[in-house]
Every structure is written in C-alpha cells, then in structure tokens.
Write an enzyme that holds these catalytic residues in place. Structure first.
Site, PDB file in Angstrom:
ATOM      1  N   SER A 113      28.212  25.091  60.124  1.00  0.00           N
ATOM      2  CA  SER A 113      28.078  23.814  60.844  1.00  0.00           C
ATOM      3  C   SER A 113      28.165  23.971  62.355  1.00  0.00           C
ATOM      4  O   SER A 113      28.774  23.141  63.035  1.00  0.00           O
ATOM      5  CB  SER A 113      29.104  22.792  60.326  1.00  0.00           C
ATOM      6  OG  SER A 113      28.910  22.559  58.937  1.00  0.00           O
ATOM      7  N   HIS A 171      24.627  36.356  51.922  1.00  0.00           N
ATOM      8  CA  HIS A 171      24.927  34.967  52.290  1.00  0.00           C
ATOM      9  C   HIS A 171      25.727  34.326  51.160  1.00  0.00           C
ATOM     10  O   HIS A 171      25.499  34.617  49.983  1.00  0.00           O
ATOM     11  CB  HIS A 171      23.619  34.203  52.530  1.00  0.00           C
ATOM     12  CG  HIS A 171      23.852  32.866  53.129  1.00  0.00           C
ATOM     13  ND1 HIS A 171      24.232  31.778  52.385  1.00  0.00           N
ATOM     14  CD2 HIS A 171      23.792  32.440  54.424  1.00  0.00           C
ATOM     15  CE1 HIS A 171      24.386  30.728  53.193  1.00  0.00           C
ATOM     16  NE2 HIS A 171      24.132  31.107  54.435  1.00  0.00           N
ATOM     17  N   GLU A 200      31.184  33.522  57.908  1.00  0.00           N
ATOM     18  CA  GLU A 200      30.771  32.186  57.516  1.00  0.00           C
ATOM     19  C   GLU A 200      31.745  31.641  56.467  1.00  0.00           C
ATOM     20  O   GLU A 200      31.565  31.899  55.264  1.00  0.00           O
ATOM     21  CB  GLU A 200      29.366  32.223  56.921  1.00  0.00           C
ATOM     22  CG  GLU A 200      28.309  32.715  57.872  1.00  0.00           C
ATOM     23  CD  GLU A 200      26.959  32.110  57.547  1.00  0.00           C
ATOM     24  OE1 GLU A 200      26.412  31.426  58.403  1.00  0.00           O
ATOM     25  OE2 GLU A 200      26.484  32.306  56.422  1.00  0.00           O
ATOM     26  N   ASN A 216      18.841  30.407  60.029  1.00  0.00           N
ATOM     27  CA  ASN A 216      18.605  30.625  58.604  1.00  0.00           C
ATOM     28  C   ASN A 216      17.974  29.351  58.054  1.00  0.00           C
ATOM     29  O   ASN A 216      18.659  28.358  57.856  1.00  0.00           O
ATOM     30  CB  ASN A 216      19.951  30.916  57.912  1.00  0.00           C
ATOM     31  CG  ASN A 216      19.805  31.037  56.407  1.00  0.00           C
ATOM     32  OD1 ASN A 216      18.697  31.127  55.877  1.00  0.00           O
ATOM     33  ND2 ASN A 216      20.942  31.037  55.701  1.00  0.00           N
ATOM     34  N   GLY A 261      27.151  23.894  55.855  1.00  0.00           N
ATOM     35  CA  GLY A 261      26.400  22.703  55.449  1.00  0.00           C
ATOM     36  C   GLY A 261      27.275  21.504  55.162  1.00  0.00           C
ATOM     37  O   GLY A 261      26.806  20.502  54.617  1.00  0.00           O
ATOM     38  N   GLU A 303      25.543  31.576  49.778  1.00  0.00           N
ATOM     39  CA  GLU A 303      24.744  30.888  48.744  1.00  0.00           C
ATOM     40  C   GLU A 303      24.195  31.899  47.738  1.00  0.00           C
ATOM     41  O   GLU A 303      24.047  31.591  46.554  1.00  0.00           O
ATOM     42  CB  GLU A 303      23.630  30.061  49.413  1.00  0.00           C
ATOM     43  CG  GLU A 303      24.222  28.818  50.070  1.00  0.00           C
ATOM     44  CD  GLU A 303      23.464  28.313  51.286  1.00  0.00           C
ATOM     45  OE1 GLU A 303      22.314  28.728  51.510  1.00  0.00           O
ATOM     46  OE2 GLU A 303      24.052  27.500  52.027  1.00  0.00           O
ATOM     47  N   LYS A 340      16.759  28.851  55.202  1.00  0.00           N
ATOM     48  CA  LYS A 340      17.026  28.697  53.758  1.00  0.00           C
ATOM     49  C   LYS A 340      15.750  28.301  53.016  1.00  0.00           C
ATOM     50  O   LYS A 340      14.666  28.740  53.390  1.00  0.00           O
ATOM     51  CB  LYS A 340      18.154  27.682  53.538  1.00  0.00           C
ATOM     52  CG  LYS A 340      19.382  27.977  54.399  1.00  0.00           C
ATOM     53  CD  LYS A 340      20.577  27.193  53.983  1.00  0.00           C
ATOM     54  CE  LYS A 340      21.707  27.435  54.956  1.00  0.00           C
ATOM     55  NZ  LYS A 340      22.961  26.894  54.522  1.00  0.00           N
TER      56      LYS A 340
HETATM   57  C1  PEP Z   1      24.280  29.139  56.978  1.00  0.00           C
HETATM   58  O1  PEP Z   1      23.786  28.829  55.933  1.00  0.00           O
HETATM   59  O2  PEP Z   1      24.234  30.318  57.317  1.00  0.00           O
HETATM   60  C2  PEP Z   1      24.922  28.103  57.775  1.00  0.00           C
HETATM   61  C3  PEP Z   1      25.792  28.476  58.664  1.00  0.00           C
HETATM   62  O3  PEP Z   1      24.570  26.797  57.512  1.00  0.00           O
HETATM   63  P1  PEP Z   1      25.011  25.501  58.365  1.00  0.00           P
HETATM   64  O4  PEP Z   1      24.811  25.820  59.815  1.00  0.00           O
HETATM   65  O5  PEP Z   1      24.074  24.410  57.886  1.00  0.00           O
HETATM   66  O6  PEP Z   1      26.434  25.218  58.036  1.00  0.00           O
END
Ligand code: PEP
Length: 254
Positions: free
Chosen positions: A215, A97, A169, A11, A175, A99, A13
C-alpha cells in the site's frame, strides 16, 4: 536513503489487457522521463511483456516478469522460462510474491530454484519476503523473515547476492490500504540487511537494494523512502495509474 541507487517497480499483477498495458507503459514513460537517479521497472502480465518492452525501448524504464520457472522448457503448463522473459525484453523478474506463496503453493524452496535460474540467465531478481498478520501479531515476524531470506537465498554465492533486489512486503499491508509505519518497515529492512550480511558479508549486504511494498501511495512514499535501509518500493495498486506511480518514483529521487 543511502548511496544505493533506489529502485521502484510496478507490479501490475493480473491487470490490463495487452492494449491497456501498452498505453499505460507509454503514459508512465512520459511522466518519468526526466528521472535519472532511480531505476524504474514495470512488470506487466506475461502477455503484455513484448508490447510493453517495445513501447518503452529507449526510455529509462525497464521491464520485469512476475515469475519465472527453473526449467528451460518442457511440460510445465502455465509456467514461463528465463529465455521467454529475456526475449520478451525483460531485465527483471519478481520472485516469491506473497500472492504466489498464498494462492499458488510457492515455498522458499521453489523460490530458491527460480532464483538460481534467474541469476544464471542474467535477470535481476526481485525476491519478496514478508510476514502475515497473524505472524506479526504473534511476535514471530523476525523468525519468519529470517527463514524466508535464508531459505530463498540458500546456496547463492556473494557475487550473486550482490545482484539481487530484495522486497519486504508485509502480507497484511498488500492491497489492504494498511501500510507498515516507516519505523516498522525500517526495523525489518535492517534485519534483512543483517541476514544478507550473514550470508554474503557486510559489504555485499550494504550494496543490496531492499524495496518496501504494501500500500505505498504518493502520500506515504517520501516518509518510507527516507529510512536508511529502504531503497525504493514494489508498488501494486498505485502502479496501475501513471500519475500515482510517477509520484512514487519521484519520491525516491535523492
Ligand atoms: C504488491 O503486490 O507487491 C503490492 C505491494 O501491492 P499494493 O501496493 O497494492 O499493496
């Protein structure tokens, strides 16, 4: 990992210009070219989709959008339709997601409307669910996950549930550099599979891929992906660099 075929998606973003997206896609294609037992998907920004799709045509990489609207066209400023994604070369789309939920008012109901449109169009949806830090600390993770899974998938028939990819998630791990332990992640993945069984029957639920996201890095991917209900990952930060993304993809190989 089970006999489900793992799926690892990047992703990107709101990162990378069109030129940068194309370069990254070419680099990723180079480093994952030998991988034939993992589905590999990259999800650039909307503006990057067309060029990225052309860059990975004929490779083992598929392309996904980061969202889709439920209407086919019209006065919906800032939104994108299923036909727009399909004609830009997408086979997948990320929905719900955190976000989008946190910053743009996405709810289980709007995720459900987007999901119905994606399924109808033949896109493979990647449906994200996850609890916040305060929800985990207050012991309500299971309740939150149950509401999100059942809300997002409300009214979806078992044949269509079978085509969905789920992504767990935890919001506190996205992040932040914090990762759920493999045991914490597995516990929620098993719960999600149980919710899917309630909606669509055990044998359908057993076939649904459930990604972990939050992460994921090359050094924690193997342990996470070794858990029985974790079928790959949705990768944010580490997908912006071809070598780290490729290392994660390779961690999902059987
Ligand atoms: C994501 O945004 O789907 C995600 C898992 O981000 P990150 O790997 O940076 O934590």
């Amino acid at each position: 990992m089970s006999n489900r075929r793992p799926i690892v998606a990047g992703n990107w973003k709101m990162n990378k210009t069109v030129d940068e997206s194309e370069s990254l896609a070419r680099e990723v294609a180079g480093v994952v070219s030998g991988v034939d037992d993992v589905d590999v998907v990259v999800c650039p920004t909307f503006t990057g989709l067309d060029r990225v799709s052309a860059a990975v045509a004929g490779t083992n990489i598929e392309v996904g959008g980061q969202n889709v609207h439920w209407e086919s066209e019209g006065a919906y400023t800032g939104e994108i339709s299923t036909a727009m994604l399909l004609t830009a070369g997408c086979s997948h789309v990320i929905l719900g997601h955190s976000e989008r939920r946190q910053f743009f008012g996405e709810t289980d109901e709007t995720v459900n409307r987007r999901l119905r449109a994606a399924i109808e169009a033949g896109l493979t949806p990647i449906v994200c669910v996850g609890e916040s830090q305060s929800e985990r600390e207050s012991g309500t993770t299971a309740r939150v996950i149950s509401a999100q899974v059942n809300g997002a998938l409300e009214g979806i028939g078992s044949d269509d549930v079978a085509r969905i990819v789920m992504a767990y998630e935890p919001v506190w791990a996205i992040g932040t550099g914090l990762t759920a332990t493999p045991e914490q992640a597995e516990e929620v993945h098993a719960q999600i599979r149980g919710e899917l069984a309630g909606l669509a029957g055990q044998s359908t639920a057993d076939g649904v891929r459930i990604q972990y996201g939050g992460s994921v890095k090359p050094d924690n991917a193997v342990e996470l992906f070794s858990k029985p209900d974790i079928d790959g990952g949705l990768i944010g930060g580490a997908s912006l660099e071809a070598d780290s993304f490729a290392a994660i993809v390779k961690a999902a190989e059987s």
